[in-house]
Design an enzyme around this catalytic site. Structure first.
Site, PDB file in Angstrom:
ATOM      1  N   ASP A  32       1.245  -2.019   3.102  1.00 19.34           N
ATOM      2  CA  ASP A  32       0.825  -1.316   4.503  1.00 19.34           C
ATOM      3  C   ASP A  32       1.460   0.137   4.587  1.00 19.34           C
ATOM      4  O   ASP A  32       2.679   0.422   4.525  1.00 19.34           O
ATOM      5  CB  ASP A  32       1.474  -1.953   5.434  1.00 19.34           C
ATOM      6  N   ASP A  33       0.531   0.733   4.744  1.00 19.34           N
ATOM      7  CA  ASP A  33       1.015   2.404   4.893  1.00 19.34           C
ATOM      8  C   ASP A  33       1.403   3.002   3.581  1.00 19.34           C
ATOM      9  O   ASP A  33       2.404   4.076   3.679  1.00 19.34           O
ATOM     10  CB  ASP A  33       1.978   2.459   5.942  1.00 19.34           C
ATOM     11  N   CYS A  71      -4.883   0.315   9.655  1.00 16.51           N
ATOM     12  CA  CYS A  71      -4.875  -1.234   9.371  1.00 16.51           C
ATOM     13  C   CYS A  71      -5.953  -2.211   9.590  1.00 16.51           C
ATOM     14  O   CYS A  71      -6.391  -2.725   8.693  1.00 16.51           O
ATOM     15  CB  CYS A  71      -3.573  -1.655  10.285  1.00 16.51           C
ATOM     16  N   ARG A  75      -8.324  -4.167   6.903  1.00 17.18           N
ATOM     17  CA  ARG A  75      -8.200  -5.591   6.741  1.00 17.18           C
ATOM     18  C   ARG A  75      -9.427  -6.400   7.215  1.00 17.18           C
ATOM     19  O   ARG A  75      -9.846  -7.441   6.524  1.00 17.18           O
ATOM     20  CB  ARG A  75      -7.295  -6.100   7.525  1.00 17.18           C
ATOM     21  N   LYS A 128       0.778 -10.320   6.933  1.00 25.63           N
ATOM     22  CA  LYS A 128       0.023  -9.799   8.254  1.00 25.63           C
ATOM     23  C   LYS A 128      -1.235 -10.305   8.178  1.00 25.63           C
ATOM     24  O   LYS A 128      -1.931 -10.291   7.130  1.00 25.63           O
ATOM     25  CB  LYS A 128       0.424  -8.182   8.153  1.00 25.63           C
ATOM     26  N   HIS A 130      -3.649  -9.258  11.661  1.00 31.17           N
ATOM     27  CA  HIS A 130      -4.223  -8.216  12.326  1.00 31.17           C
ATOM     28  C   HIS A 130      -5.672  -8.056  12.456  1.00 31.17           C
ATOM     29  O   HIS A 130      -6.307  -7.103  12.628  1.00 31.17           O
ATOM     30  CB  HIS A 130      -3.682  -7.058  11.592  1.00 31.17           C
ATOM     31  N   HIS A 217       5.213  -0.299   6.023  1.00 32.78           N
ATOM     32  CA  HIS A 217       5.073   0.079   7.492  1.00 32.78           C
ATOM     33  C   HIS A 217       6.186  -0.050   8.409  1.00 32.78           C
ATOM     34  O   HIS A 217       7.159  -0.652   8.151  1.00 32.78           O
ATOM     35  CB  HIS A 217       4.103  -1.038   8.074  1.00 32.78           C
ATOM     36  N   ASP A 323      -3.604  -0.520   2.479  1.00 38.77           N
ATOM     37  CA  ASP A 323      -4.531  -0.435   3.607  1.00 38.77           C
ATOM     38  C   ASP A 323      -5.070   0.945   3.944  1.00 38.77           C
ATOM     39  O   ASP A 323      -5.809   0.912   4.683  1.00 38.77           O
ATOM     40  CB  ASP A 323      -4.008  -1.343   4.683  1.00 38.77           C
ATOM     41  N   ASN A 324      -4.224   2.029   3.705  1.00 34.15           N
ATOM     42  CA  ASN A 324      -4.426   3.417   3.942  1.00 34.15           C
ATOM     43  C   ASN A 324      -3.329   3.935   3.450  1.00 34.15           C
ATOM     44  O   ASN A 324      -2.381   3.607   2.777  1.00 34.15           O
ATOM     45  CB  ASN A 324      -4.486   3.443   5.488  1.00 34.15           C
ATOM     46  N   LYS A 368      -2.849   8.846   7.082  1.00 35.00           N
ATOM     47  CA  LYS A 368      -3.295   7.613   7.890  1.00 35.00           C
ATOM     48  C   LYS A 368      -4.246   7.935   8.923  1.00 35.00           C
ATOM     49  O   LYS A 368      -4.029   9.093   9.776  1.00 35.00           O
ATOM     50  CB  LYS A 368      -2.355   6.737   8.101  1.00 35.00           C
TER      51      LYS A 368
END
Length: 529
Positions: A32-33, A71, A75, A128, A130, A217, A323-324, A368
Site C-alpha cells: 500500500d502506497d 486504494c 483494489r 486490507k 477496502h 501506508h 496499489d498506487n 498517489k
C-alpha cells in the site's frame, strides 16, 4: 449392483482427478502506497529488500505496470478484472448515488475469490479489504473461505486501547479479533496467512492467497529495530537520493536508458536549505518508512519458508505489486488523530509527504491520486520458475485489470458467464501469461487503457498518453511515453489529431463504463486518502 459399481467407479475417478490436480498455487501480494523505486529491484538500493530482490532475480519485472492511482479503485479492479467504475467503485468506498460510484463491489463483477473457488481452489485473504464496508460485502461473502484483516482503508499498526474498544478493528472469518498490545500488524497479517495455509494443507486442492499488506501506508509506524537499521542512511536528503534512484533504476533496467528524470517538484524545499534539526526530523520519517518496507520484505521471506516446509514452494506463482504510487502532500497534512509519541511508535500518526515521496516515485512524475506515471506506475514482479522467465525485465505495459485473466489462465479456471444466478460482467483485461513465459516484450491488447478518478483523466494508447487534471480545468496534456516517461514535455499542441483521437476514445469508454462528469457527483469534502 451395476449402478453401485458405476457410482464407485465415478467416485474413484473424481478422487483420482483431485489427487492429480497439479495446477499451481497462487499468492498475490499487494502493498500500500509503495513508490516505483522504493524497493531494491526497482532502484531503491537504500532499502533492504533481499527477498523481493531474490524474487526479481528468479522472475520477471515490468517497466510499465499500471494501477488506478488510489486504494479502493485499484483494489476493485485487481479483485474483479474490471475497470473500477464498472465494478462500482469509480470514486472510493463511499456511495455517491450512481451505480459506477456506489462504493462497494457489485455482484456482476465476480471476485478472484468467487471465480477461483468455483474452479476448485481454496481461497484465502489476509490483510486490507477496502471494497465494501457492510457485512454482506465482506471477504467471506465475496468468495474467500478463510479471511483475516480489516475492512476499511487504513488502520494503526499497533493496538493502544483495551480489548473492549480496539483502535485496530480486525476480523477473522467474520468474527472480531483483538490484536495484542505490542504486536505489529504486519506480523499478524503474515502469521494469519501462514496459519491458513497450514490448515489448507489438509485439503487436496491448490490454494489462492490474497496477501494485502497495509504497509507502508500511513500512519508511519514500525518496530524500532527496523527503524534503527536506517540510522544515517538518509542524511544525504531527498534531492540527492532522488537522482541516485534515477541512475539505479536505469542500471537495473527498469527505466529506459537515455530518458530524463521527472522535473523536480519546486514546491518541495531543498534539503540543503533545512536546518540541522529539520534534517534530523525528516530523516527519522524516512527511516520509519524504510523500516515498514523492510518488515514487509521479512514477512515475504517468512511466508516463502512456510511454503518450503509445506513442500509447495516449487508449484506456486507469486505476484508482487503496489496499489498506487507514494503519498503526496505537504508537511502540515496529518492523520486525523494527534501525535502522542515519536514518529514510528504506537501513538504517532504521521504520513509520508511529497518531499520523500518524490524520491519514492523517482524517476516518475507526481504522486498517489494523480494519473501521471508516479501516481499510476507500480513495481511489478512475477515469480514462477516452472514457467516465468528468470531475471527478465520487460516493457510489459500491464494493468491491474490484467491480473484476474492472468490468474485464471494459470489456474485453468474458466471465467463463468453467470454465477449464483448473476450474469457476470465480461473481463476488461487480458492474460499476461504469454508475455511472462516467452520472449514477448509487451502485452498486445489492441485497445487503449483508461483512467478516471475525481475528475482526473488519462488514456494510454501505444506510445501516447493523454492526461487532464480537474484542478487545471481539464487542460489537455499529451506525452510520448516511449521517449518521455517522466512526462516532462507536453506535446499536445504539436499533435492535435492524436489528442482528438484519444479524447474520442475516452468519451466512448466513459459512456460504456458509467463514468460521469465529476461535478455531478463531487463530494463537498474530498479527504479520502
Amino acid at each position: 449392483m451395476k449402478q453401485a459399481l458405476s457410482f464407485t467407479a465415478l467416485l474413484l475417478t473424481c478422487m483420482l482427478s483431485l489427487a492429480q490436480d497439479k495446477r499451481p498455487n497462487i499468492i498475490l501480494v499487494l502493498v500500500d502506497d509503495l513508490g516505483f523505486s522504493d524497493i531494491e529491484p526497482f532502484g531503491g538500493l537504500d532499502v533492504n529488500t533481499p527477498n523481493l530482490t531474490q524474487l526479481a532475480a528468479e522472475g520477471t519485472r515490468f517497466q510499465e505496470f499500471y494501477n488506478n492511482s488510489i486504494c479502493a479503485p485499484t483494489r476493485a479492479s485487481l479483485l474483479t478484472g474490471q475497470y473500477a467504475h464498472k465494478a462500482g467503485i469509480g470514486y472510493f468506498n463511499v456511495n455517491l448515488g450512481l451505480p459506477a460510484y456506489q462504493g462497494f463491489l457489485n455482484k456482476e463483477s465476480l471476485t478472484l475469490g468467487e471465480v477461483l473457488k468455483n474452479a476448485g481452489y481454496s481461497t484465502i485473504l489476509s490483510g486490507k479489504w477496502h471494497v465494501g464496508d457492510d457485512r454482506d460485502q465482506w471477504p467471506a461473502q465475496r468468495g474467500f473461505e478463510r479471511s483475516f484483516g480489516f475492512i476499511g482503508g487504513a488502520v494503526n499498526f499497533y493496538e493502544i486501547n483495551g480489548e473492549n474498544s480496539p483502535t485496530v478493528p480486525l476480523l477473522r472469518n467474520n468474527e472480531p479479533f483483538y490484536l495484542p498490545k505490542g504486536r505489529y500488524l504486519t506480523d499478524e497479517i503474515t502469521d494469519q496467512a501462514i496459519a491458513f495455509l497450514q490448515d489448507q494443507d489438509k485439503e487436496n486442492k491448490p490454494f489462492f492467497l490474497y496477501l494485502a499488506f497495509n504497509a507502508p501506508h500511513w500512519p508511519l509506524q514500525a518496530p524500532e529495530e527496523d527503524i534503527q537499521k536506517y540510522e544515517s542512511v538518509y542524511q544525504k536528503g531527498w534531492d540527492s537520493l532522488r537522482t541516485d534512484r534515477y541512475r539505479q533504476a536505469i542500471a537495473k533496467g527498469v527505466f529506459p536508458a537515455g530518458q530524463e528524470i521527472a522535473s523536480r517538484d519546486t514546491v518541495i524545499q531543498a534539503w540543503n536549505k533545512l536546518t540541522y534539526d529539520e534534517q534530523q526530523y525528516w530523516q527519522r520519517r524516512q527511516q520509519v518508512f524504510a523500516g515498514m518496507i523492510d518488515h514487509v520484505d521479512q514477512s515475504i521471506g517468512k511466508l516463502r519458508k512456510a511454503l518450503q516446509t509445506l513442500k509447495k514452494d516449487d508449484n506456486t506463482v507469486i505476484i508482487f505489486l503496489s496499489d498506487n504510487g507514494a503519498q503526496g502532500g505537504d508537511r502540515t497534512r496529518m492523520y486525523t488523530q494527534r501525535n502522542t509519541e515519536t514518529v514510528g511508535r504506537a501513538g504517532s500518526y504521521e504520513v509520508q509527504n511529497s518531499n520523500w515521496s518524490q524520491t519514492g516515485n523517482s524517476p516518475l512524475r507526481s504522486y498517489k491520486d494523480n494519473p501521471y506515471e508516479g501516481g499510476i506506475g507500480a513495481p511489478f514482479i512475477v515469480w514462477y520458475p516452472k514457467e516465468v522467465k528468470a531475471n527478465a525485465i520487460k516493457k510489459g505495459t500491464g494493468h491491474i485489470i490484467d491480473i484476474a485473466p492472468t490468474l485464471y489462465d494459470f489456474a485453468h479456471a474458466k471465467y463463468p458467464k453467470t454465477l449464483n444466478d448473476v450474469q457476470a460482467n465480461p473481463l476488461s483485461g487480458i492474460s499476461l501469461r504469454e508475455v511472462l513465459a516467452t520472449d514477448k516484450n509487451q502485452a498486445d491488447r489492441g485497445k487503449p487503457l483508461f483512467w478516471e478518478r475525481a475528475g482526473n483523466r488519462a488514456v494510454r494508447h501505444g506510445k501516447w498518453k493523454l492526461v487532464s487534471l480537474y484542478k487545471t480545468g481539464n487542460k489537455i496534456e499529451l506525452y510520448d511515453i516511449d521517449d518521455d516517461r517522466a512526462e516532462n514535455n507536453n506535446v499536445a499542441n504539436q499533435y492535435p489529431d492524436v489528442v482528438k483521437e484519444l479524447e474520442d476514445l475516452y468519451q466512448q469508454w466513459a459512456k460504456e463504463t458509467g463514468v460521469v462528469d465529476y461535478e455531478r457527483i463531487r463530494p463537498q469534502r474530498n479527504s479520502l486518502r
